[in-house]
Design an enzyme around this catalytic site. Sequence first.
Site, short mmCIF file in Angstrom:
data_model
loop_
_atom_site.label_atom_id
_atom_site.label_comp_id
_atom_site.label_asym_id
_atom_site.label_seq_id
_atom_site.Cartn_x
_atom_site.Cartn_y
_atom_site.Cartn_z
N GLU A 114 -37.60 -27.20 20.65
CA GLU A 114 -38.42 -25.84 21.19
C GLU A 114 -39.15 -26.70 21.50
OE1 GLU A 114 -40.27 -23.65 18.77
OE2 GLU A 114 -37.95 -22.34 17.36
N ALA B 161 -37.05 -16.49 11.49
CA ALA B 161 -37.93 -17.53 10.50
C ALA B 161 -37.62 -18.95 10.81
CB ALA B 161 -37.41 -17.02 9.58
N ARG B 162 -36.63 -19.76 11.48
CA ARG B 162 -36.52 -20.73 11.64
C ARG B 162 -35.78 -21.24 11.68
NH1 ARG B 162 -40.82 -23.56 12.18
NH2 ARG B 162 -42.33 -22.29 11.35
N ASP C 6 -32.13 -13.65 -2.58
CA ASP C 6 -32.76 -14.50 -1.98
C ASP C 6 -31.89 -15.43 -3.84
OD1 ASP C 6 -34.88 -16.28 -3.03
OD2 ASP C 6 -36.36 -15.25 -1.25
N ARG D 187 -42.71 -13.13 1.32
CA ARG D 187 -44.07 -12.69 1.99
C ARG D 187 -43.48 -11.59 3.39
NH1 ARG D 187 -46.78 -16.99 1.06
NH2 ARG D 187 -48.55 -16.60 -1.00
N ALA E 55 -45.53 -16.07 15.38
CA ALA E 55 -47.17 -15.57 14.53
C ALA E 55 -48.46 -16.04 15.66
CB ALA E 55 -47.53 -17.04 14.49
N ASP F 93 -36.59 -16.23 18.34
CA ASP F 93 -37.18 -16.28 18.62
C ASP F 93 -37.93 -17.13 17.47
OD1 ASP F 93 -40.15 -15.40 19.35
OD2 ASP F 93 -40.71 -15.99 16.83
N HIS G 135 -40.75 -18.62 20.74
CA HIS G 135 -41.68 -18.50 19.27
C HIS G 135 -42.46 -17.61 19.20
CE1 HIS G 135 -41.61 -21.71 15.38
NE2 HIS G 135 -42.03 -20.31 15.09
#
Length: 527
Positions: A258, A228-229, A168, A148, A280, A253, A277
Amino acid sequence: MKVLIADGVSQMAVDILKDEFECDVRDKLPADELLAIIPDYDALIVRSASKVTAEVIAAAKNLKIIGRAGVGVDNIDVAAATDKGIIVINSPGGNTIAATEHTCAMMMAMARHIPIANETLQKGEWNRKKYTGVELKGKTLGVIGMGRIGSGVAKRALAFDMKVIGYDPYINEERCKDMGVTVGTFDEVVEKSDFITVHMPLTDTTRDMINKDVMARMKKGVRLVNCARGGIINEADLREAVLSGQVAGAAVDVFTSEPIPADHPLLGVPGIYVTPHLGASTVEAQIGVAVDVAQGIKAALNGEPVMTAVNMAPVSKQVMNVITPYFELAERLGCAVRALADGAIKKLEITYNGEIADVNTKMVTTAVIKGMLDSEMEKTVNYVNAPGLAKERGLKVNEIKDKDTERFANIITVTAYSGDKSVSVQGTLFGDKGRIIKIDDNRVDLAPQDCILICPHINRPGVIGQVGSIMGAAGVNISGMQVGTTSVEGTSLMILTLDKDVPKDVIKLITSMDGIFGAKVIVFDAN
């Protein structure tokens, strides 16, 4: 039931849950307190701060579902939860726009040196030449992970007249081509891109997938983005690559740990831009992810399937609408073959006929397995752990799909194999009610409810009456009866619908009768 919210979420989510459940909000709950109180709760909601470890899961005596108000679930021991039959859900779509836009913002800010230009200007410095940037137009953006968010970033990059190449392992090539994205291998993305953004989950496969060896193969002056991660891009290697000039800049980010310490390797490096982070962190996203998870927990605690479970087969909303009416029927077909089979079942074959053959039926198959295992397992069997329990027991499960059907729009046939014997039960829906329409080669019409006694017998006067008399003497009421001929000449199949289970001594008495070839009881309400 009780729900624990261990990290702060939108009040809208709390209100959704408080309508039906006792809801405790404990923001920034310390790990030792979470471990101490978790046995009292049926559901748990966390964000990224709380760690749901195997120890927490082991202590959770009543826990049925864990909800992560966000996308990543790396702060939850999903394997431990799955083994215990606890559903783990996330909100894959609630923060999609926020994360997509933050990725684009980070890429543009890095390309034009906006953070450092702002910082120095605030100090009174005027450095137009020093912070000359690069344009996005005409550059190649490599997108690693075309889910997404990756797809959303690609779409926006195309609007900036960038060339986009996507990688992907599960890529939908046709969809990418329709978007205008070139499909490439991982190596092609690494070697051809001017900008690279990663949008993969953090797994053993993706951890450090962008390391010093990979960065050395990139174009000199490439720019990297990770929203992302933490851990997908090796942080120490990234620092060295930027300092050496191989990588012109990076926008990050997310981090392996963290919050990050003051001596983190990505701090203080010119050309590396970091945010805490924030992917979101929009008002809309925080509401969206919290509401998604609250609705999922509400559904799960009410015994309904959940679309966003990460430890169950993923199902779209459209498919879920098609298959949900079949779950109870599927469970009861599994229960029926377990009761009718002789010996341990080694193989299950589930055949889908009709329109249902066109959709993803993995969850329906899981319902069959759940129904079959429920009666013989000490631990709770549910949609999460049923496939794993089947695998542990050496049960082979096979799906067969065929659009052809004789009399009904959709038919599910479950065949169980034990040794050299097999038993087959077939069902369909009449409206929204399940019916069993065939047992082996025998046509029947049964509502899979309550208790059913199945007796093959010789076709002669008095046999059925004797069975009825035995039932009456045992105080077991017969609420319905069907009798039909079988494929064996001179024999019939008697099916009695009973108000309660039949004592074992009564079954033994019936099977000892002259003319009775066997007696099997299916107790559907045991599910």
